[in-house]
Scaffold this motif. Structure first.
Motif, PDB file in Angstrom:
ATOM      1  N   ALA A 145       0.834  -1.208   0.000  1.00 59.26           N
ATOM      2  CA  ALA A 145       0.000   0.000   0.000  1.00 59.26           C
ATOM      3  C   ALA A 145       0.865   1.253   0.000  1.00 59.26           C
ATOM      4  O   ALA A 145       0.584   2.220  -0.721  1.00 59.26           O
ATOM      5  N   ARG A 146       1.923   1.244   0.786  1.00 62.47           N
ATOM      6  CA  ARG A 146       2.824   2.402   0.833  1.00 62.47           C
ATOM      7  C   ARG A 146       3.538   2.598  -0.505  1.00 62.47           C
ATOM      8  O   ARG A 146       3.679   3.726  -0.985  1.00 62.47           O
ATOM      9  N   LEU A 147       3.975   1.496  -1.119  1.00 60.79           N
ATOM     10  CA  LEU A 147       4.609   1.594  -2.434  1.00 60.79           C
ATOM     11  C   LEU A 147       3.651   2.184  -3.462  1.00 60.79           C
ATOM     12  O   LEU A 147       4.030   3.059  -4.248  1.00 60.79           O
ATOM     13  N   VAL A 148       2.424   1.714  -3.464  1.00 61.75           N
ATOM     14  CA  VAL A 148       1.419   2.237  -4.403  1.00 61.75           C
ATOM     15  C   VAL A 148       1.207   3.730  -4.143  1.00 61.75           C
ATOM     16  O   VAL A 148       1.153   4.531  -5.079  1.00 61.75           O
TER      17      VAL A 148
ATOM     18  N   HIS B 253       1.339  11.341 -10.319  1.00 64.83           N
ATOM     19  CA  HIS B 253       0.474  12.517 -10.345  1.00 64.83           C
ATOM     20  C   HIS B 253       1.255  13.814 -10.268  1.00 64.83           C
ATOM     21  O   HIS B 253       0.892  14.794 -10.890  1.00 64.83           O
ATOM     22  N   SER B 254       2.356  13.818  -9.541  1.00 63.96           N
ATOM     23  CA  SER B 254       3.131  15.044  -9.422  1.00 63.96           C
ATOM     24  C   SER B 254       3.907  15.351 -10.690  1.00 63.96           C
ATOM     25  O   SER B 254       4.281  16.488 -10.935  1.00 63.96           O
TER      26      SER B 254
END
Length: 73
Positions: free
Chosen positions: A59-62, A70-71
């Motif tokens: 989850a953290r990797l995603v 997005h950035s």
């Protein structure tokens, strides 16, 4: 994006390597020595993710990767 994925601690890493049953004891010791050197370089990475609980690490990797995508848009 540079992400360093690290074990919770050296004992957990050793347990995982032994538990796989794919390496002989000498190979495990060699891999642990290399891991020490790699862990020493962790501060050079933009992000660090502790692979303690697989679902949380994924989850953290995603989160990191999708945030980076997005950035850049």
């Amino acid at each position: 994006v540079q992400i360093f994925i690290e074990p919770p601690d050296s004992e957990a890493l050793k347990d995982r390597l032994v538990g796989r049953g794919t390496d002989d004891p000498e190979a495990i010791e060699r891999r642990l020595r290399v891991a020490e050197q790699e862990l020493a370089a962790a501060g050079e990475f933009q992000y660090r993710v502790c692979n303690d609980r697989l679902d949380e690490a994924v989850a953290r990797l995603v989160e990191i990767v999708t945030g980076a995508v997005h950035s850049d848009s």
